[in-house]
Write an enzyme that holds these catalytic residues in place. Structure first.
Site, PDB file in Angstrom:
ATOM      1  N   HIS A   1       0.821  -1.125   0.012  1.00  0.00           N
ATOM      2  CA  HIS A   1       0.176   0.143   0.061  1.00  0.00           C
ATOM      3  C   HIS A   1       0.898   1.195   0.167  1.00  0.00           C
ATOM      4  O   HIS A   1       0.453   2.260  -0.374  1.00  0.00           O
ATOM      5  CB  HIS A   1      -0.894  -0.113   1.269  1.00  0.00           C
TER       6      HIS A   1
ATOM      7  N   HIS B   1       5.647   6.578   6.392  1.00  0.00           N
ATOM      8  CA  HIS B   1       5.135   6.289   4.829  1.00  0.00           C
ATOM      9  C   HIS B   1       4.882   7.378   4.124  1.00  0.00           C
ATOM     10  O   HIS B   1       4.720   8.602   4.527  1.00  0.00           O
ATOM     11  CB  HIS B   1       3.996   5.253   5.249  1.00  0.00           C
TER      12      HIS B   1
ATOM     13  N   HIS C   1       2.547   8.907   0.800  1.00  0.00           N
ATOM     14  CA  HIS C   1       1.351   8.877  -0.222  1.00  0.00           C
ATOM     15  C   HIS C   1       1.683   9.858  -1.416  1.00  0.00           C
ATOM     16  O   HIS C   1       2.206  10.611  -1.311  1.00  0.00           O
ATOM     17  CB  HIS C   1       0.206   9.461   0.416  1.00  0.00           C
TER      18      HIS C   1
ATOM     19  N   GLU D   1      -2.658  13.461   0.454  1.00  0.00           N
ATOM     20  CA  GLU D   1      -4.035  13.071   0.870  1.00  0.00           C
ATOM     21  C   GLU D   1      -4.706  14.456   1.486  1.00  0.00           C
ATOM     22  O   GLU D   1      -5.879  14.502   1.041  1.00  0.00           O
ATOM     23  CB  GLU D   1      -3.994  11.990   2.122  1.00  0.00           C
TER      24      GLU D   1
ATOM     25  N   HIS E   1       3.721  11.014   6.385  1.00  0.00           N
ATOM     26  CA  HIS E   1       2.989  10.805   7.639  1.00  0.00           C
ATOM     27  C   HIS E   1       4.155   9.937   8.581  1.00  0.00           C
ATOM     28  O   HIS E   1       4.463   9.006   8.331  1.00  0.00           O
ATOM     29  CB  HIS E   1       1.785   9.856   7.532  1.00  0.00           C
TER      30      HIS E   1
ATOM     31  N   THR F   1      -6.270   7.059   7.509  1.00  0.00           N
ATOM     32  CA  THR F   1      -6.865   7.273   6.063  1.00  0.00           C
ATOM     33  C   THR F   1      -7.029   6.030   5.293  1.00  0.00           C
ATOM     34  O   THR F   1      -7.013   5.952   4.134  1.00  0.00           O
ATOM     35  CB  THR F   1      -5.784   8.297   5.326  1.00  0.00           C
TER      36      THR F   1
HETATM   37 ZN   LIG Z   1      -0.903   8.078   5.758  1.00  0.00          ZN
END
Ligand SMILES: [Zn+2]
Ligand SMILES: *[C@@H]1O[C@H](CO)[C@@H](O)[C@H](O)[C@H]1NC(C)=O
Ligand SMILES: *[C@@H]1O[C@H](CO)[C@@H](O)[C@H](O)[C@H]1NC(C)=O
Ligand SMILES: *[C@@H]1O[C@H](CO)[C@@H](O)[C@H](O)[C@H]1NC(C)=O
Ligand SMILES: *[C@@H]1O[C@H](CO)[C@@H](O)[C@H](O)[C@H]1NC(C)=O
Ligand SMILES: *[C@@H]1O[C@H](CO)[C@@H](O)[C@H](O)[C@H]1NC(C)=O
Ligand SMILES: CC(=O)N[C@H]1CO[C@H](CO)[C@@H](O)[C@@H]1O
Length: 381
Positions: free
Chosen positions: A111, A137, A139, A149, A162, A243
């Site tokens: 992910h 991590h 996004h 995000e 994040h 999220t």
């Molecule tokens: Zn995140």
């Protein structure tokens, strides 16, 4: 356990990638993932084995009821509606300056790209308790689609980091994740700059080593503080959620106003390297902004535009508690009223002009009235 945890939690980043929603085989892989983690306790994190993907985010709510809650993340941060709160305590970090005699695990969990962090890294001020780091991590999107995000005034940034922490009063992140005061996530926007970011390079230089889902590698410790923006004193604060499924509404969010820059080449490495499953590119791993349902966003700083544009709503001055979060602000209503007024006036004016024109044409339509202009009038007709 951290990894589990991670997965479980916040990885908000879990991306199941944009590409198609995950097949069940992919889901199984995730399980593998969890199980193969040395520390994992077997939870499978993401989704507890139930498949989910970024392509069909509305489907998350079928298996993860919290995903349809009223304190979900991410959100759009409307800078005009953010409420300036000078009492927000500054954030201070300790133990972030890791040295290269420690090693950190970097892995592709299917992910997102995740770096497992030691819980000696912690937030010591800014919240009611100390919060210990678990993982960080990212996004991201594609070169065409910016993939942060959170959005600022409806604008996405190319990527977002994040850093996930859990309340030190709980034994571990898995336990904290479902507690109302369990988690704190620090978020920063990543933009393209002219220079290579040498701190991000500690991670991005080895990203090809984890291109395959569930693969991992070790990197030497470094000062993780340098992955965050330079200035941590300007931030937004709101109550939200993971999220990614299971979307627990247990995250005290901090989104920094200052951004991080990496080179275009570095961003591309993040966007183009990882895979989920056999061939799916792991990108566009961001969840759509969620409704506020009356939540407020606080800001630790006063926007400079406040001084410059007193007419446009200002952060810190407006008390919006009476406004519906998803509704229209007074400014919006005024703008609409003026717009309608203007439209009506314009219409009247056009009607009037049209009538005058008809009068004029009926007067002048006899070409004999002015022989000299006759050709021109024909051309116009
Ligand atoms: Zn995140
Ligand atoms: C987290 O802590 C709880 C409570 O102490 C414990 O039962 C659980 O096994 C721990 N999980 C991990 C992954 O260590
Ligand atoms: C988040 O942290 C702030 C600052 O300590 C605190 O006032 C607020 O209550 C916290 N939110 C939650 C949901 O605990
Ligand atoms: C977040 O939730 C806490 C606990 O319910 C509350 O005290 C705080 O005011 C909330 N923060 C914001 C920004 O609404
Ligand atoms: C930072 O704050 C300024 C002033 O409110 C705003 O214009 C800008 O969009 C903000 N940027 C981010 C990333 O929050
Ligand atoms: C807004 O006004 C309400 C009612 O007057 C008050 O209770 C609330 O504390 C105010 N909020 C802010 C952020 O000033
Ligand atoms: C485990 C579980 O509850 N799975 C459900 C997830 O949601 C789909 C519908 O979208 C159900 O068919 C599954 O049974």
């Amino acid at each position: 356990m951290l990894r589990h945890f991670l997965t479980l939690l916040v990885l908000p980043g879990l991306v199941v990638n944009s590409s198609s929603s995950r097949s069940s085989s992919e889901e199984e892989k995730e399980h593998d993932d969890g199980s193969r983690e040395k520390e994992s306790n077997g939870h499978h994190s993401n989704g507890h084995g139930v498949p989910w993907g970024y392509k069909d985010q509305t489907a998350w709510t079928f298996n993860f009821t919290d995903c349809s809650g009223k304190s979900q993340s991410p959100i759009d941060i409307n800078t005009r509606r953010a409420i300036y709160d000078p009492t927000l305590p500054p954030i201070s970090l300790e133990g972030y300056d890791l040295t290269d005699d420690s090693a950190l695990t970097l892995w592709n969990n299917g992910h997102t790209l995740e770096l497992i962090l030691p819980n000696t890294m912690r937030i010591v001020t800014g919240f009611d308790h100390e919060f210990l780091a678990a993982q960080l991590h990212f996004h991201w999107g594609t070169p065409e689609v910016p993939g942060s995000e959170h959005t600022i005034d409806n604008v996405h940034f190319p990527a977002e980091i994040h850093v996930v922490h859990y309340n030190s009063k709980y034994a571990n992140i898995s336990e904290a994740a479902s507690q109302s005061d369990g988690l704190v996530v620090l978020g920063g926007f990543i933009q393209i700059g002219l220079h290579e970011n040498e701190n991000y390079e500690k991670i991005l230089a080895v990203i090809t080593d984890v291109s395959i889902e569930e693969s991992n590698t070790e990197i030497p410790g470094f000062n993780v503080r340098h992955l965050l923006p330079n200035k941590l004193d300007r931030f937004y604060r709101y109550n939200g959620s993971l999220t990614t499924p299971p979307c627990y509404q247990t995250v005290n969010w901090t989104i920094f106003n200052d951004t991080i820059t990496v080179s275009r080449k570095q961003l591309k490495a993040l966007e183009n390297t990882l895979k989920a499953g056999q061939e799916e590119h792991l990108n566009k791993n961001f969840r759509a902004p969620q409704l506020l349902y009356g939540r407020h966003v606080l800001a630790s700083f006063m926007a400079s535009s406040t001084i410059k544009n007193p007419g446009l709503g200002r952060m810190g001055e407006r008390n919006q508690s009476t406004e519906q979060s998803e509704g229209l602000s007074r400014g919006d209503i005024l703008a609409i009223a003026f717009g309608v007024l203007f439209g009506v006036s314009l219409l009247c004016f056009l009607l009037y002009t049209y009538q005058q024109h008809r009068k004029y044409t009926s007067i002048t339509k006899d070409p004999r009235q002015n022989v000299i202009y006759k050709p021109a009038m024909k051309a116009e007709a």
